[in-house]
Write an enzyme that holds these catalytic residues in place. Structure first.
Site, PDB file in Angstrom:
ATOM      1  N   ASP A 124       0.862  -1.200   0.000  1.00  0.00           N
ATOM      2  CA  ASP A 124       0.000   0.000   0.000  1.00  0.00           C
ATOM      3  C   ASP A 124       0.889   1.238   0.000  1.00  0.00           C
ATOM      4  O   ASP A 124       1.685   1.436   0.913  1.00  0.00           O
ATOM      5  CB  ASP A 124      -0.872  -0.052   1.263  1.00  0.00           C
ATOM      6  CG  ASP A 124      -1.606   1.257   1.503  1.00  0.00           C
ATOM      7  OD1 ASP A 124      -1.829   2.000   0.529  1.00  0.00           O
ATOM      8  OD2 ASP A 124      -1.956   1.526   2.675  1.00  0.00           O
ATOM      9  N   ASP A 155      -3.887   3.962   2.960  1.00  0.00           N
ATOM     10  CA  ASP A 155      -5.303   3.713   3.280  1.00  0.00           C
ATOM     11  C   ASP A 155      -5.550   2.269   3.727  1.00  0.00           C
ATOM     12  O   ASP A 155      -6.688   1.846   3.912  1.00  0.00           O
ATOM     13  CB  ASP A 155      -6.209   4.082   2.091  1.00  0.00           C
ATOM     14  CG  ASP A 155      -5.929   3.224   0.854  1.00  0.00           C
ATOM     15  OD1 ASP A 155      -5.039   2.340   0.905  1.00  0.00           O
ATOM     16  OD2 ASP A 155      -6.607   3.427  -0.173  1.00  0.00           O
ATOM     17  N   ASP A 177      -2.052  -1.104  -3.655  1.00  0.00           N
ATOM     18  CA  ASP A 177      -2.355  -0.325  -4.861  1.00  0.00           C
ATOM     19  C   ASP A 177      -1.223  -0.451  -5.888  1.00  0.00           C
ATOM     20  O   ASP A 177      -0.197  -1.094  -5.626  1.00  0.00           O
ATOM     21  CB  ASP A 177      -2.626   1.137  -4.497  1.00  0.00           C
ATOM     22  CG  ASP A 177      -1.549   1.711  -3.586  1.00  0.00           C
ATOM     23  OD1 ASP A 177      -0.364   1.446  -3.843  1.00  0.00           O
ATOM     24  OD2 ASP A 177      -1.896   2.401  -2.606  1.00  0.00           O
ATOM     25  N   ASP A 198     -10.965 -14.687 -16.149  1.00  0.00           N
ATOM     26  CA  ASP A 198     -11.747 -15.136 -15.006  1.00  0.00           C
ATOM     27  C   ASP A 198     -12.901 -16.033 -15.481  1.00  0.00           C
ATOM     28  O   ASP A 198     -13.560 -15.734 -16.486  1.00  0.00           O
ATOM     29  CB  ASP A 198     -12.317 -13.891 -14.307  1.00  0.00           C
ATOM     30  CG  ASP A 198     -12.974 -14.204 -12.985  1.00  0.00           C
ATOM     31  OD1 ASP A 198     -12.286 -14.730 -12.098  1.00  0.00           O
ATOM     32  OD2 ASP A 198     -14.181 -13.915 -12.827  1.00  0.00           O
ATOM     33  N   GLU A 248      -8.958 -19.385 -16.412  1.00  0.00           N
ATOM     34  CA  GLU A 248      -9.285 -20.072 -15.158  1.00  0.00           C
ATOM     35  C   GLU A 248     -10.330 -21.124 -15.520  1.00  0.00           C
ATOM     36  O   GLU A 248     -11.467 -20.798 -15.854  1.00  0.00           O
ATOM     37  CB  GLU A 248      -9.874 -19.079 -14.153  1.00  0.00           C
ATOM     38  CG  GLU A 248     -10.229 -19.748 -12.834  1.00  0.00           C
ATOM     39  CD  GLU A 248     -11.281 -19.001 -12.016  1.00  0.00           C
ATOM     40  OE1 GLU A 248     -11.314 -19.194 -10.807  1.00  0.00           O
ATOM     41  OE2 GLU A 248     -12.097 -18.249 -12.603  1.00  0.00           O
TER      42      GLU A 248
HETATM   43  C1  NOJ Z   1     -12.879 -16.460  -9.862  1.00  0.00           C
HETATM   44  C2  NOJ Z   1     -12.021 -15.515  -9.097  1.00  0.00           C
HETATM   45  O1  NOJ Z   1     -10.746 -16.082  -8.921  1.00  0.00           O
HETATM   46  C3  NOJ Z   1     -12.747 -15.263  -7.796  1.00  0.00           C
HETATM   47  O2  NOJ Z   1     -11.949 -14.573  -6.871  1.00  0.00           O
HETATM   48  C4  NOJ Z   1     -14.017 -14.517  -8.097  1.00  0.00           C
HETATM   49  O3  NOJ Z   1     -14.750 -14.341  -6.905  1.00  0.00           O
HETATM   50  C5  NOJ Z   1     -14.870 -15.277  -9.093  1.00  0.00           C
HETATM   51  N1  NOJ Z   1     -14.113 -15.789 -10.186  1.00  0.00           N
HETATM   52  C6  NOJ Z   1     -15.970 -14.399  -9.648  1.00  0.00           C
HETATM   53  O4  NOJ Z   1     -15.432 -13.434 -10.494  1.00  0.00           O
END
Ligand code: NOJ
Length: 532
Positions: free
Chosen positions: A33, A37, A41, A214, A276
């Site tokens: 950080d 805060d 970041d 994701d 993922e």
């Molecule tokens: C997978 C991500 O790694 C996770 O952290 C997230 O909550 C979900 N996808 C939803 O986007």
């Protein structure tokens, strides 16, 4: 050493830089950080690039830093082409890209195509425009079932608990596979596809080297959104119940979207995407890394394996089998921001740490791409947080039955004896840091040749400079029960692991590195070794 596209001077075919890269996952909130805060970041990351270079990683993956109300800590994106003020601004991002490259590392970022935030202008427009409007077509809005429409349109549940549907004021329901603040996009809508292309180009033009996609097995939904077999439902989705089909994920139409992503990336040579992909079956997984789709797929088999030679060996074999005929390298992950940290999974305390050290050498010996989750190089355990500190939506959505993922997201300890250990100049970090972490700081571990950090640095250095790491194939040696040994076919490196209760003889060879003290000429329990 493999020749990469960045060093193409002479010799045989050039491999892309990610083929055997070690990525470092920066969970942006928790790394460093800069503005006091209590939340990490972009400038904080920039200030610690020297550390990452010293550690010896090749590339970074930054979790989402886009404009977001932070209902799921940035995985609820309100504007995918801007930086949230909590993390900095676009100028700070540009500085970070430039400096990461100056430090000799690549930089990749998260892309969240399955859903937006409920605060995204599209979703707000859809709410205002009402049932039957074109604005609602970018999401999955439906009427409910039953005479008064008060039953959700199907029986799907959210990954975070509770129904996957939320009802809006005018009586319609919308689909969200994750939190209600994360409405799922309708991927057959042309605006949705065009916007993704715009987002990809926006960041590629700013110099990023790639993306982590994701929920890459999400996005496409089955026509008509039929009910599913509830037995198929799993927590992180799709992986632990292979006998049942989870209709929410891994629908064939998703591959068109990956082809679209790939087409854009092909315009930017040297860039890549990793998905993922929580998909259990090898052949289903392989489809995501076909030559015209993603370059890499995250594979979670090591995350799911227990600290047991057979279980780890099965995970390795299945991971290699999944990519065998694809030309895509295997990927390896022990921890990330969604799972319990592996020191804790392996038993915690000294035992968990010994095992984590052993598994680090196993992972870094394997052919392919490795992802290190920030803090694993310090041997951080999962933290048992008090109820009041919990922020993961899972905690609320599960009616306080599942504590969620905050325990693996506690900020990194850098120096000093008291929280926040140089993470922030504010005393308090966004999640409380344990009072005992003074012994685990980067500062302490850099000085200690026996520390977890020194092991990672040493291993990464050897992996870069030694000859043994070539080739994509393994051969397994015979080994005593509870142990295994494999040899990298191309390079000759041997890695042996002992998960049994007794010391065992070593395979022949000269020791390059061991995860703990040796027992004379023997490999002790909970230990691994590299030999050539
Ligand atoms: C997978 C991500 O790694 C996770 O952290 C997230 O909550 C979900 N996808 C939803 O986007």
């Amino acid at each position: 050493m493999r020749r990469t596209a960045d060093s193409p001077e002479a010799g045989p075919p050039v491999s892309p830089w990610w083929q055997d890269a070690v990525f470092y996952q920066v969970y942006v909130r928790s790394f460093a950080d800069s503005d006091g805060d209590g939340v990490g970041d972009l400038e904080g990351i920039r200030s610690r690039l020297g550390y990452l270079e010293l550690l010896g990683v090749d590339a970074l993956w930054l979790t989402p830093f886009f404009r977001s109300p932070m209902a799921d800590h940035g995985y609820d994106v309100a504007d995918p082409r801007d930086v949230d003020p909590l993390f900095g601004d676009l100028a700070a991002f540009d500085r970070l890209v430039a400096d990461t490259h100056n430090h000799g590392m690549k930089i990749t970022i998260d892309l969240v195509p399955n859903h937006t935030s409920d605060q995204h202008p599209w979703f707000q427009e859809a709410l205002r425009a009402g049932p039957g409007s074109r604005e609602r077509e970018r999401y999955h809005f439906r009427d409910g079932l039953g005479p008064d429409g008060s039953t959700p349109p199907n029986n799907w549940t959210s990954v975070f608990g509770g129904p996957a549907w939320t009802r809006v004021r005018d009586g319609q329901w919308y689909l969200h596979l994750f939190a209600p603040q994360q409405p799922d996009l309708h991927w057959e809508h042309p605006d949705v596809r065009a916007d993704l292309v715009q987002t990809l180009r926006f960041w590629l033009d700013r110099g990023v080297d790639g993306f982590r996609i994701d929920v890459a097995h999400g996005m496409a939904k089955p026509p008509g959104l039929p009910d599913m077999d509830p037995r198929a439902v799993t927590i992180m989705a799709g992986s632990n119940a292979p006998d049942f089909v989870d209709l929410r994920f891994d629908n064939d139409e998703v591959h068109d979207i990956h082809r679209l992503i790939r087409k854009v990336l092909d315009d930017y040579p040297g860039t890549m995407a990793v998905g993922e992909i929580w998909v259990d079956q090898e052949e289903r997984f392989a489809a995501y890394v076909r030559p015209d789709e993603l370059h890499l797929g995250f594979n979670f088999k090591l995350v799911e394996a227990e600290f047991d030679a057979d279980s780890v060996r099965r995970a390795i074999d299945r991971s290699l089998a999944a990519v065998e005929s694809t030309g895509s390298p295997a990927t390896w992950t022990l921890s990330n921001h969604d799972v319990v940290r592996h020191v804790t999974r392996y038993g915690g305390g000294e035992l968990g740490t010994r095992r984590a050290r052993a598994m680090a050498l196993v992972e870094l010996a394997l052919p392919g791409t490795t992802y290190i989750y920030n803090g694993e190089e310090l041997g951080l355990p999962n933290v048992d947080l008090p109820d009041w500190a919990l922020q993961d939506p899972t905690w609320e959505r599960s009616g306080h039955t599942q504590r969620g993922r905050d325990g693996c997201r506690v900020p990194l300890p850098w120096e000093g004896e008291i929280p926040s250990y140089g993470f922030s100049r504010a005393g308090a970090a966004w999640l409380p840091m344990p009072p005992q972490w003074g012994a685990l700081t980067v500062e302490k571990q850099l000085e200690d040749p026996e520390s977890m950090l020194s092991l990672y640095r040493h291993a990464l250095e050897i992996r870069k400079t030694a000859q043994g790491f070539g080739g994509d194939e393994l051969e397994w040696y015979g080994a005593p029960p509870g142990c295994f040994a494999f040899r990298r076919k191309g390079g000759g490196l041997i890695c042996a692991l002992n998960t049994s209760a007794a010391s065992v003889p070593l395979p022949p060879g000269e020791i390059l590195l061991s995860s703990g003290p040796m027992d004379g000429n023997q490999l002790p329990p909970e230990t691994s070794v590299w030999l050539v």
